[in-house]
Design an enzyme around this catalytic site. Structure first.
Site, short mmCIF file in Angstrom:
data_model
loop_
_atom_site.label_atom_id
_atom_site.label_comp_id
_atom_site.label_asym_id
_atom_site.label_seq_id
_atom_site.Cartn_x
_atom_site.Cartn_y
_atom_site.Cartn_z
N LYS A 104 0.84 -1.22 0.00
CA LYS A 104 0.00 0.00 0.00
C LYS A 104 0.87 1.26 0.00
O LYS A 104 0.53 2.25 -0.64
CB LYS A 104 -0.93 0.03 1.23
CG LYS A 104 -1.95 -1.08 1.24
CD LYS A 104 -3.13 -0.79 0.34
CE LYS A 104 -4.15 -1.90 0.44
NZ LYS A 104 -4.77 -2.38 -0.73
N LYS A 187 -3.00 -12.19 -8.53
CA LYS A 187 -4.16 -12.20 -7.64
C LYS A 187 -5.34 -11.40 -8.19
O LYS A 187 -5.15 -10.29 -8.69
CB LYS A 187 -3.72 -11.59 -6.29
CG LYS A 187 -4.78 -11.70 -5.22
CD LYS A 187 -4.47 -10.86 -4.00
CE LYS A 187 -5.76 -10.46 -3.33
NZ LYS A 187 -5.63 -9.49 -2.29
N LYS A 190 -10.06 -6.22 -6.11
CA LYS A 190 -10.92 -5.14 -6.61
C LYS A 190 -10.14 -3.87 -6.94
O LYS A 190 -10.63 -3.03 -7.66
CB LYS A 190 -12.08 -4.87 -5.67
CG LYS A 190 -11.73 -4.69 -4.23
CD LYS A 190 -13.01 -4.74 -3.39
CE LYS A 190 -12.74 -5.31 -2.03
NZ LYS A 190 -13.79 -6.15 -1.51
P1 AMP Z 1 -10.63 -8.17 0.45
O1 AMP Z 1 -11.40 -8.17 -0.83
O2 AMP Z 1 -9.17 -7.88 0.23
O3 AMP Z 1 -11.26 -7.32 1.51
O4 AMP Z 1 -10.62 -9.66 1.00
C1 AMP Z 1 -11.74 -10.27 1.60
C2 AMP Z 1 -11.55 -11.76 1.70
O5 AMP Z 1 -11.45 -12.35 0.40
C3 AMP Z 1 -10.28 -12.19 2.44
O6 AMP Z 1 -10.56 -13.35 3.22
C4 AMP Z 1 -9.31 -12.54 1.34
O7 AMP Z 1 -8.37 -13.54 1.74
C5 AMP Z 1 -10.24 -13.10 0.26
N1 AMP Z 1 -9.68 -12.84 -1.08
C6 AMP Z 1 -9.57 -11.64 -1.70
N2 AMP Z 1 -9.00 -11.78 -2.92
C7 AMP Z 1 -8.73 -13.11 -3.08
C8 AMP Z 1 -8.15 -13.91 -4.11
N3 AMP Z 1 -7.76 -13.36 -5.25
N4 AMP Z 1 -8.02 -15.23 -3.91
C9 AMP Z 1 -8.44 -15.81 -2.75
N5 AMP Z 1 -9.01 -15.12 -1.73
C10 AMP Z 1 -9.16 -13.79 -1.88
#
Ligand code: AMP
Length: 324
Positions: A104, A187, A190
């Site tokens: 970040k 990965k 969003k």
């Molecule tokens: P976030 O969207 O970063 O707030 O992540 C929310 C949840 O989704 C967390 O448990 C992350 O580990 C999971 N997550 C987000 N992106 C991925 C991805 N590309 N692959 C697997 N898990 C993900």
């Protein structure tokens, strides 16, 4: 899940699918991380609508408020109190070494705020406030969970107690998942650009366009060669939504150099649409039911506070805050 956009396939397979599995036979707490989202300074009017959107998407994917406690983080002030306590024993060096913090800082050098630095202590507070033992997360959260264990163990050591459990990451399949993006990056996320992620609300034409534009390479140059990361990504996405025999056929075509990436993408788009369509329809229907959403949020908050208040009361006593 932070309310900073729509849920994507990575959120679904990395986290939500495990939540849905767990809620059937465990005492589960799921929340929308709107405190966390403040690190990016959202506009107040957007914040509420984003929370509503994520709540609808949780419910449409199968989180069941009759089985699990579903709540909104900012309605649990006890989390903020535990975050403050944990911050007293969290050290600058260890927080600065966190990979997501360093990423970040690189991405937004003008917004390196204390909330961003202490993101792992807030996450630890979210987990420890209910004394959770298992946390369903994707591979990207492994380091944060390691820090939660560190903070829990440190609290226990300082206060000579075994009060907090040391929680472990949970994945239904046994290994933590990392869903790749469509742009050749490792990965799906969003904030990785609009052509990286497949969102559960993507309309069929958007979804197809994104997949057809996904990054590929020149094609296999010799038989049985290894796949490039871009092609590996497409096969990984296929494994989530396509039948095994379809994947085997494309694998065979890759191995003997007859594969046509256009056909592979067309098949992936079709299978993806079959998977996403029912979720997309359910999201639309739940989103329009304001009375249901507000009932779920209210009941969830009441249940979550019962558990959180108990923890905070006990933590205060352990720390030495006594009433006169
Ligand atoms: P976030 O969207 O970063 O707030 O992540 C929310 C949840 O989704 C967390 O448990 C992350 O580990 C999971 N997550 C987000 N992106 C991925 C991805 N590309 N692959 C697997 N898990 C993900």
């Amino acid at each position: 899940m932070r309310p900073t956009g729509n849920l994507h396939l990575g959120n679904y397979f990395g986290a939500l699918r495990n939540f849905i599995e767990l809620q059937n036979n465990h005492n589960c707490f799921f929340f929308i991380a709107d405190y966390h989202s403040l690190t990016t300074h959202p506009n107040p009017s957007d914040l509420h609508s984003s929370v509503k959107k994520i709540l609808s998407q949780y419910l449409a994917c199968g989180l069941d408020p009759d089985k699990a406690t579903i709540y909104i983080q900012s309605q649990l002030p006890e989390t903020a109190e535990l975050y403050m306590f944990l911050n007293m024993n969290a050290y600058l060096g260890e927080l600065e070494r966190v990979t997501s913090f360093k990423d970040k800082v690189r991405q937004n050098p003008n917004n390196v705020n204390a909330g961003l630095l202490t993101y792992p202590t807030l996450m630890a507070a979210d987990i420890l406030i209910h004394k959770a033992t298992h946390v369903p997360v994707g591979k990207d959260q492994e380091q944060h969970l390691e820090m939660t264990r560190t903070f829990a163990a440190r609290f226990n050591r300082i206060y000579d107690t075994s009060y907090f459990p040391e929680p472990v990451a949970y994945s239904f399949s046994g290994e933590l998942l990392k869903v790749p993006g469509l742009d050749g990056n490792g990965k799906m996320g969003k904030s990785e650009g609009e052509n990286n992620a497949i969102f559960l609300v993507d309309e069929p034409n958007v979804l197809k366009k994104k997949i057809m534009r996904a990054k590929t390479d020149m094609g296999p140059q010799e038989k049985n060669s290894a796949k490039s990361p871009e092609i590996e990504n497409l096969f990984s996405l296929m494994k989530l939504v396509s039948k095994p025999e379809i994947i085997e056929e494309f694998d065979r075509q890759y191995a003997d150099c007859t594969i046509r990436y256009g056909d592979l993408k067309k098949q992936l788009a079709e299978d993806m649409e079959t998977f996403v369509a029912p979720l997309r329809e359910r999201i639309k229907s739940v989103e329009s039911d304001a009375a249901y959403l507000s009932k779920v949020a209210k009941t969830g908050c009441e249940k979550a506070r019962e558990s959180a208040k108990k923890t905070i009361k006990e933590v205060r006593e352990i720390i030495g805050f006594k009433t006169f």
